[in-house]
Design a protein around this motif. Structure first.
Motif, PDB file in Angstrom:
ATOM      1  N   ILE A   7      59.039  44.173  43.566  1.00  0.00           N
ATOM      2  CA  ILE A   7      57.779  43.469  43.869  1.00  0.00           C
ATOM      3  C   ILE A   7      56.602  44.343  43.430  1.00  0.00           C
ATOM      4  N   ILE A   8      56.648  45.630  43.777  1.00  0.00           N
ATOM      5  CA  ILE A   8      55.547  46.537  43.395  1.00  0.00           C
ATOM      6  C   ILE A   8      55.447  46.625  41.869  1.00  0.00           C
ATOM      7  N   ASN A   9      56.592  46.770  41.197  1.00  0.00           N
ATOM      8  CA  ASN A   9      56.579  46.845  39.719  1.00  0.00           C
ATOM      9  C   ASN A   9      55.917  45.594  39.119  1.00  0.00           C
ATOM     10  N   ALA A  10      56.278  44.427  39.644  1.00  0.00           N
ATOM     11  CA  ALA A  10      55.728  43.176  39.097  1.00  0.00           C
ATOM     12  C   ALA A  10      54.229  43.060  39.388  1.00  0.00           C
ATOM     13  N   LEU A  11      53.793  43.499  40.580  1.00  0.00           N
ATOM     14  CA  LEU A  11      52.361  43.451  40.911  1.00  0.00           C
ATOM     15  C   LEU A  11      51.575  44.413  40.027  1.00  0.00           C
ATOM     16  N   GLU A  12      52.157  45.585  39.763  1.00  0.00           N
ATOM     17  CA  GLU A  12      51.503  46.549  38.866  1.00  0.00           C
ATOM     18  C   GLU A  12      51.312  45.949  37.475  1.00  0.00           C
ATOM     19  N   GLU A  13      52.326  45.250  37.002  1.00  0.00           N
ATOM     20  CA  GLU A  13      52.233  44.615  35.681  1.00  0.00           C
ATOM     21  C   GLU A  13      51.098  43.590  35.647  1.00  0.00           C
ATOM     22  N   ILE A  14      50.955  42.844  36.746  1.00  0.00           N
ATOM     23  CA  ILE A  14      49.862  41.861  36.822  1.00  0.00           C
ATOM     24  C   ILE A  14      48.522  42.597  36.788  1.00  0.00           C
ATOM     25  N   GLY A  15      48.410  43.673  37.575  1.00  0.00           N
ATOM     26  CA  GLY A  15      47.169  44.450  37.600  1.00  0.00           C
ATOM     27  C   GLY A  15      46.830  44.997  36.219  1.00  0.00           C
ATOM     28  N   ARG A  16      47.854  45.476  35.527  1.00  0.00           N
ATOM     29  CA  ARG A  16      47.657  46.019  34.177  1.00  0.00           C
ATOM     30  C   ARG A  16      47.199  44.908  33.227  1.00  0.00           C
ATOM     31  N   ALA A  17      47.884  43.780  33.296  1.00  0.00           N
ATOM     32  CA  ALA A  17      47.554  42.657  32.391  1.00  0.00           C
ATOM     33  C   ALA A  17      46.143  42.132  32.650  1.00  0.00           C
ATOM     34  N   ARG A  18      45.694  42.203  33.916  1.00  0.00           N
ATOM     35  CA  ARG A  18      44.345  41.717  34.244  1.00  0.00           C
ATOM     36  C   ARG A  18      43.280  42.759  33.915  1.00  0.00           C
ATOM     37  N   GLY A  19      43.688  44.001  33.595  1.00  0.00           N
ATOM     38  CA  GLY A  19      42.729  45.033  33.185  1.00  0.00           C
ATOM     39  C   GLY A  19      42.240  45.931  34.301  1.00  0.00           C
ATOM     40  N   CYS A  20      42.982  46.014  35.422  1.00  0.00           N
ATOM     41  CA  CYS A  20      42.572  46.916  36.516  1.00  0.00           C
ATOM     42  C   CYS A  20      42.614  48.369  36.037  1.00  0.00           C
ATOM     43  N   TYR A  21      41.586  49.168  36.449  1.00  0.00           N
ATOM     44  CA  TYR A  21      41.641  50.582  36.071  1.00  0.00           C
ATOM     45  C   TYR A  21      42.387  51.404  37.107  1.00  0.00           C
ATOM     46  N   LYS A  22      42.597  50.841  38.313  1.00  0.00           N
ATOM     47  CA  LYS A  22      43.440  51.501  39.314  1.00  0.00           C
ATOM     48  C   LYS A  22      43.953  50.459  40.291  1.00  0.00           C
ATOM     49  N   ILE A  23      45.020  50.834  40.998  1.00  0.00           N
ATOM     50  CA  ILE A  23      45.584  49.972  42.038  1.00  0.00           C
ATOM     51  C   ILE A  23      45.680  50.820  43.300  1.00  0.00           C
ATOM     52  N   ILE A  24      45.187  50.279  44.416  1.00  0.00           N
ATOM     53  CA  ILE A  24      45.218  51.026  45.669  1.00  0.00           C
ATOM     54  C   ILE A  24      45.870  50.193  46.770  1.00  0.00           C
ATOM     55  N   LEU A  25      46.294  50.881  47.839  1.00  0.00           N
ATOM     56  CA  LEU A  25      46.877  50.170  48.980  1.00  0.00           C
ATOM     57  C   LEU A  25      46.788  51.041  50.225  1.00  0.00           C
ATOM     58  N   ASP A  26      46.873  50.413  51.384  1.00  0.00           N
ATOM     59  CA  ASP A  26      46.966  51.100  52.674  1.00  0.00           C
ATOM     60  C   ASP A  26      48.375  50.923  53.212  1.00  0.00           C
TER      61      ASP A  26
END
Ligand code: ACO
Length: 171
Positions: free
Chosen positions: A127-146
């Motif tokens: 799930i995390i891998n797939a969400l990271e791919e979405i973030g990358r494809a959308r152009g996020c410069y970083k991904i954060i979480l609590d």
């Protein structure tokens, strides 16, 4: 199990990583949340996180429509067990647009949940891998979480590192 084109999906399924789907194997299907996923046990999965009272199908649909109307913002994914047509894992990334960093985008990972019966089988990691791919494809410069302290080893295994502290004030 309903095929993707029979469902009203939250976002374009082409954003879902095909390599993550391959790693999941033929019995599990990774896709965006659908408007009628309340009947596939979405709340049963969410209840591993916190109190998650089940919404009526109508209220679920209305909430789904509100998320979908925020184009390019909410990306909720689910892993469905094909045999039972039940959701066994879910997670989301919310894409925030900023003014700084040239109107940069930050991805916020939220609500990662894997059914108790299938925890420890790498579904959380997928799930995390797939969400990271979405973030990358959308152009996020970083991904954060609590997360709680006990989940730090899991997120480190997923490639995240500890930075900053969380503050909260309940309303
Ligand atoms: N402590 C140490 N290591 C862990 C832990 C843990 N609590 N959880 C997972 N890992 C390790 C696994 O051993 C595995 O390591 P390996 O590659 O060396 O074998 C790796 O992390 C990947 O684990 P998965 O099998 O993918 O973990 P799982 O599918 O069980 O998902 C999750 C982990 C999401 C924490 C799941 O247990 C769960 O749903 N817990 C309850 C809800 C929860 O706490 N969700 C996270 C909230 S934080 C947020 O949403 C941002």
């Amino acid at each position: 199990m309903s095929s993707d084109d029979q469902l009203d999906l939250l976002f374009d399924p082409s954003l879902i990583s095909s390599s993550v789907q391959q790693l999941l194997g033929p019995d599990l299907h990774l896709r965006p949340l659908a408007s009628d996923d309340v009947k596939r046990g979405h709340f049963d999965v969410l209840s591993v996180l916190t109190v998650a009272p089940r919404l009526s199908p109508k209220a679920y649909r209305e909430n789904f429509d509100q998320l979908k109307a925020c184009s390019g913002t909410y990306f909720i994914i689910v892993i469905v067990d094909k045999a039972s047509d039940k959701i066994v894992a879910s997670g989301s990334i919310i894409v925030e647009r900023k003014f700084l960093r040239n109107a940069g985008l930050v991805g916020h990972i939220e609500d990662i949940a894997v059914s108790k019966t299938v925890q420890g089988k790498k579904l959380g990691l997928r799930i995390i891998n797939a969400l990271e791919e979405i973030g990358r494809a959308r152009g996020c410069y970083k991904i954060i979480l609590d997360c709680s302290e006990k989940n730090i080893p899991f997120y480190e295994k997923c490639g995240f590192k500890h930075k900053e502290y969380e503050m909260v004030r309940y309303m």
